[in-house]
Design an enzyme around this catalytic site. Structure first.
Site, mmCIF file in Angstrom:
data_model
loop_
_atom_site.group_PDB
_atom_site.id
_atom_site.type_symbol
_atom_site.label_atom_id
_atom_site.label_comp_id
_atom_site.label_asym_id
_atom_site.label_seq_id
_atom_site.Cartn_x
_atom_site.Cartn_y
_atom_site.Cartn_z
ATOM 1 N N GLN A 11 0.840 -1.214 0.000
ATOM 2 C CA GLN A 11 0.000 0.000 0.000
ATOM 3 C C GLN A 11 0.872 1.260 0.000
ATOM 4 O O GLN A 11 0.692 2.160 -0.833
ATOM 5 C CB GLN A 11 -0.890 0.030 1.243
ATOM 6 C CG GLN A 11 -1.894 -1.089 1.341
ATOM 7 C CD GLN A 11 -2.867 -0.826 2.489
ATOM 8 O OE1 GLN A 11 -3.890 -0.183 2.275
ATOM 9 N NE2 GLN A 11 -2.561 -1.299 3.671
ATOM 10 N N VAL A 12 1.806 1.320 0.932
ATOM 11 C CA VAL A 12 2.673 2.501 1.031
ATOM 12 C C VAL A 12 3.674 2.515 -0.125
ATOM 13 O O VAL A 12 3.949 3.569 -0.711
ATOM 14 C CB VAL A 12 3.377 2.526 2.408
ATOM 15 C CG1 VAL A 12 4.383 3.672 2.488
ATOM 16 C CG2 VAL A 12 2.349 2.663 3.530
ATOM 17 N N ASP A 35 13.731 -10.526 -2.113
ATOM 18 C CA ASP A 35 13.024 -11.208 -1.032
ATOM 19 C C ASP A 35 13.793 -10.958 0.259
ATOM 20 O O ASP A 35 14.937 -11.397 0.395
ATOM 21 C CB ASP A 35 12.928 -12.709 -1.327
ATOM 22 C CG ASP A 35 12.106 -13.440 -0.271
ATOM 23 O OD1 ASP A 35 11.938 -12.898 0.850
ATOM 24 O OD2 ASP A 35 11.631 -14.547 -0.565
ATOM 25 N N LEU A 36 13.168 -10.261 1.189
ATOM 26 C CA LEU A 36 13.870 -9.889 2.425
ATOM 27 C C LEU A 36 14.146 -11.090 3.324
ATOM 28 O O LEU A 36 14.893 -10.966 4.293
ATOM 29 C CB LEU A 36 13.064 -8.838 3.192
ATOM 30 C CG LEU A 36 13.045 -7.440 2.574
ATOM 31 C CD1 LEU A 36 12.262 -6.478 3.464
ATOM 32 C CD2 LEU A 36 14.446 -6.897 2.349
ATOM 33 N N ALA A 59 7.183 -5.311 4.522
ATOM 34 C CA ALA A 59 7.094 -5.844 5.887
ATOM 35 C C ALA A 59 6.232 -7.093 5.867
ATOM 36 O O ALA A 59 5.410 -7.279 4.961
ATOM 37 C CB ALA A 59 6.471 -4.813 6.828
ATOM 38 N N TYR A 124 3.678 -9.905 15.780
ATOM 39 C CA TYR A 124 3.945 -8.844 14.788
ATOM 40 C C TYR A 124 4.537 -7.609 15.481
ATOM 41 O O TYR A 124 5.550 -7.054 15.035
ATOM 42 C CB TYR A 124 2.644 -8.491 14.074
ATOM 43 C CG TYR A 124 2.692 -7.234 13.232
ATOM 44 C CD1 TYR A 124 3.356 -7.208 12.011
ATOM 45 C CD2 TYR A 124 2.056 -6.067 13.656
ATOM 46 C CE1 TYR A 124 3.390 -6.046 11.242
ATOM 47 C CE2 TYR A 124 2.080 -4.913 12.896
ATOM 48 C CZ TYR A 124 2.751 -4.903 11.686
ATOM 49 O OH TYR A 124 2.785 -3.755 10.933
ATOM 50 N N TRP A 149 -3.268 1.871 11.150
ATOM 51 C CA TRP A 149 -4.523 1.653 10.421
ATOM 52 C C TRP A 149 -4.425 2.143 8.960
ATOM 53 O O TRP A 149 -5.214 2.985 8.507
ATOM 54 C CB TRP A 149 -5.666 2.375 11.137
ATOM 55 C CG TRP A 149 -5.982 1.879 12.520
ATOM 56 C CD1 TRP A 149 -5.155 1.200 13.375
ATOM 57 C CD2 TRP A 149 -7.228 2.039 13.224
ATOM 58 N NE1 TRP A 149 -5.805 0.948 14.565
ATOM 59 C CE2 TRP A 149 -7.074 1.443 14.500
ATOM 60 C CE3 TRP A 149 -8.444 2.636 12.917
ATOM 61 C CZ2 TRP A 149 -8.101 1.431 15.449
ATOM 62 C CZ3 TRP A 149 -9.465 2.619 13.859
ATOM 63 C CH2 TRP A 149 -9.292 2.011 15.097
HETATM 64 P P1 NDP Z 1 1.460 -4.095 2.738
HETATM 65 O O1 NDP Z 1 1.131 -5.372 3.417
HETATM 66 O O2 NDP Z 1 0.475 -3.430 1.875
HETATM 67 O O3 NDP Z 1 2.795 -4.265 1.900
HETATM 68 C C1 NDP Z 1 3.884 -4.939 2.402
HETATM 69 C C2 NDP Z 1 4.750 -5.306 1.245
HETATM 70 O O4 NDP Z 1 5.873 -6.039 1.756
HETATM 71 C C3 NDP Z 1 4.037 -6.215 0.224
HETATM 72 O O5 NDP Z 1 4.242 -5.697 -1.072
HETATM 73 C C4 NDP Z 1 4.745 -7.549 0.405
HETATM 74 O O6 NDP Z 1 4.898 -8.253 -0.786
HETATM 75 C C5 NDP Z 1 6.110 -7.110 0.884
HETATM 76 N N1 NDP Z 1 6.801 -8.208 1.531
HETATM 77 C C6 NDP Z 1 6.337 -9.037 2.498
HETATM 78 N N2 NDP Z 1 7.261 -9.960 2.782
HETATM 79 C C7 NDP Z 1 8.328 -9.704 1.988
HETATM 80 C C8 NDP Z 1 9.592 -10.316 1.803
HETATM 81 N N3 NDP Z 1 9.962 -11.401 2.489
HETATM 82 N N4 NDP Z 1 10.432 -9.781 0.886
HETATM 83 C C9 NDP Z 1 10.080 -8.699 0.172
HETATM 84 N N5 NDP Z 1 8.898 -8.085 0.280
HETATM 85 C C10 NDP Z 1 8.030 -8.595 1.192
HETATM 86 O O7 NDP Z 1 1.959 -3.101 3.900
HETATM 87 P P2 NDP Z 1 1.637 -1.553 4.107
HETATM 88 O O8 NDP Z 1 2.024 -0.795 2.893
HETATM 89 O O9 NDP Z 1 0.269 -1.434 4.647
HETATM 90 O O10 NDP Z 1 2.658 -1.227 5.304
HETATM 91 C C11 NDP Z 1 3.814 -0.422 5.092
HETATM 92 C C12 NDP Z 1 4.536 -0.301 6.432
HETATM 93 O O11 NDP Z 1 3.658 0.271 7.399
HETATM 94 C C13 NDP Z 1 5.004 -1.625 7.015
HETATM 95 O O12 NDP Z 1 6.256 -1.433 7.641
HETATM 96 C C14 NDP Z 1 3.972 -1.947 8.069
HETATM 97 O O13 NDP Z 1 4.509 -2.739 9.115
HETATM 98 C C15 NDP Z 1 3.627 -0.547 8.554
HETATM 99 N N6 NDP Z 1 2.292 -0.430 9.137
HETATM 100 C C16 NDP Z 1 1.199 -0.886 8.446
HETATM 101 C C17 NDP Z 1 -0.069 -0.789 9.004
HETATM 102 C C18 NDP Z 1 -1.283 -1.289 8.273
HETATM 103 O O14 NDP Z 1 -2.385 -1.098 8.785
HETATM 104 N N7 NDP Z 1 -1.150 -1.888 7.096
HETATM 105 C C19 NDP Z 1 -0.263 -0.185 10.330
HETATM 106 C C20 NDP Z 1 0.946 0.280 10.950
HETATM 107 C C21 NDP Z 1 2.170 0.161 10.358
HETATM 108 P P3 NDP Z 1 3.754 -9.268 -1.294
HETATM 109 O O15 NDP Z 1 2.685 -8.359 -1.829
HETATM 110 O O16 NDP Z 1 4.465 -10.062 -2.324
HETATM 111 O O17 NDP Z 1 3.337 -10.055 -0.101
#
Ligand code: NDP
Length: 292
Positions: A11-12, A35-36, A59, A124, A149
């Site tokens: 999303q971000v 891949d992290l 993440a 988490y 959120w």
């Molecule tokens: P999303 O879940 O939308 O996106 C996370 C991204 O990380 C996805 O594109 C996913 O890829 C990728 N990812 C997951 N595992 C791996 C991996 N092993 N290697 C590489 N990429 C990976 O997250 P948001 O954009 O919502 O969140 C952005 C940040 O904000 C994060 O740090 C999150 O912890 C934090 N945050 C988010 C909240 C929320 O409500 N969503 C709330 C508070 C903080 P794939 O699509 O392939 O799975």
């Protein structure tokens, strides 16, 4: 300036692909590019890209799955983050990273400040706090934004789920005793770009900052508002705001414990950047407009 965006499809990450563009030469990678979970790949990509700024929008965000896969969550949310921080420290790069309200236990009466004690109550939350600690311990140049959120028009999130369910069911039951600020990925990405630019010109110190929209509501308040707005825009939904039933957290048990109070005080960031965060409803309205 070379920027490396990791997690471009989240999303971000999707929004950062737009807002980082004016800052310099941008390379953006999704999971297929990095891949992290593979620390060798992390080292290889960093060596290849040699970024001045690393923006980590990826993440392990599956909060409930993390309860039975804490090692997996920790590998991505802390192990890989430590590797990014080590690179940043060695090469003088800036690491931009995101964290969460889940580092707190939610028991505070009032919005959390950056220096409030952390006490994550979920796997988490522990993994994200471990990521913060790895960055701080590395001594690298870093900006860490805790948010809450998150929603956007890309990917899945609570608002889109509520709109779908309101189209399918006559009534919904939604938790009404957890409070936070719904924050759009657009806002996070906009402020991230402003913060990087300010940091580069010496107008912002590194550290942890809270970055959310202003105001607060409950999940029930958010669902009711989004449904009301969507219906006002002409959406044909079976369940209107009056059919959204408030329930207690205990009535909707989930594997991971959520904080009752997710409110974050953003005055440190707003003061440093001279910003005024918009109310959470502003970006919910934008999302409903985009989805209509
Ligand atoms: P999303 O879940 O939308 O996106 C996370 C991204 O990380 C996805 O594109 C996913 O890829 C990728 N990812 C997951 N595992 C791996 C991996 N092993 N290697 C590489 N990429 C990976 O997250 P948001 O954009 O919502 O969140 C952005 C940040 O904000 C994060 O740090 C999150 O912890 C934090 N945050 C988010 C909240 C929320 O409500 N969503 C709330 C508070 C903080 P794939 O699509 O392939 O799975």
């Amino acid at each position: 300036m070379k920027l490396l965006l990791i997690g471009k499809n989240g999303q971000v990450g999707q929004e950062l692909q737009r807002t980082l563009l004016p800052l310099g030469e941008l390379a953006a990678l999704g999971r297929d590019g990095l891949d992290l979970g593979d620390l060798g790949a992390v080292q290889r990509v960093l060596a290849e890209q040699a970024p001045d700024v690393i923006v980590n929008a990826s993440a392990y965000t599956a909060v409930d799955r993390a309860e039975s896969d804490e090692a997996g969550a920790t590998a991505v949310n802390a192990g890989a983050v430590a590797a990014l921080a080590a690179y940043a420290r060695t090469h003088g790069a800036l690491l931009v990273h995101y964290s969460t309200d889940y580092v707190f236990d939610g028991a505070k009466d009032g919005p959390y400040r950056e220096d409030d004690a952390t006490a994550p109550q979920s796997a988490y939350g522990r993994s994200k706090r471990a990521g913060e600690e790895a960055i701080l311990a590395s001594g690298c140049r870093a900006l860490v934004f805790r948010t809450s959120w998150v929603f956007s028009s890309h990917g899945g999130n609570f608002i889109k789920t509520m709109l779908r369910l309101a189209g399918e069911r006559d009534s919904l039951s939604v938790v009404a005793d957890q409070f936070g600020a719904p924050t759009s990925a657009e806002l996070i990405a906009d402020v991230t770009a402003l913060a990087i630019a300010a940091y580069r010109r010496g107008a912002l110190e590194g550290g942890i900052y809270h970055l959310t929209a202003a105001g607060a509501t409950s999940w029930h308040g958010l669902a009711s508002y989004a449904i009301e707005r969507a219906m006002a825009r002409g959406a044909q939904l079976k369940a209107g705001p009056a059919q959204i039933k408030p329930i207690a957290t205990e009535a909707y048990p989930l594997p991971a414990q959520r904080p009752r109070n997710s409110r974050l005080d953003t005055s440190k960031l707003c003061g440093a950047l001279d910003l005024q965060m918009p109310d959470w409803k502003v970006h919910v309205d934008r999302l409903i407009d985009q989805l209509s």
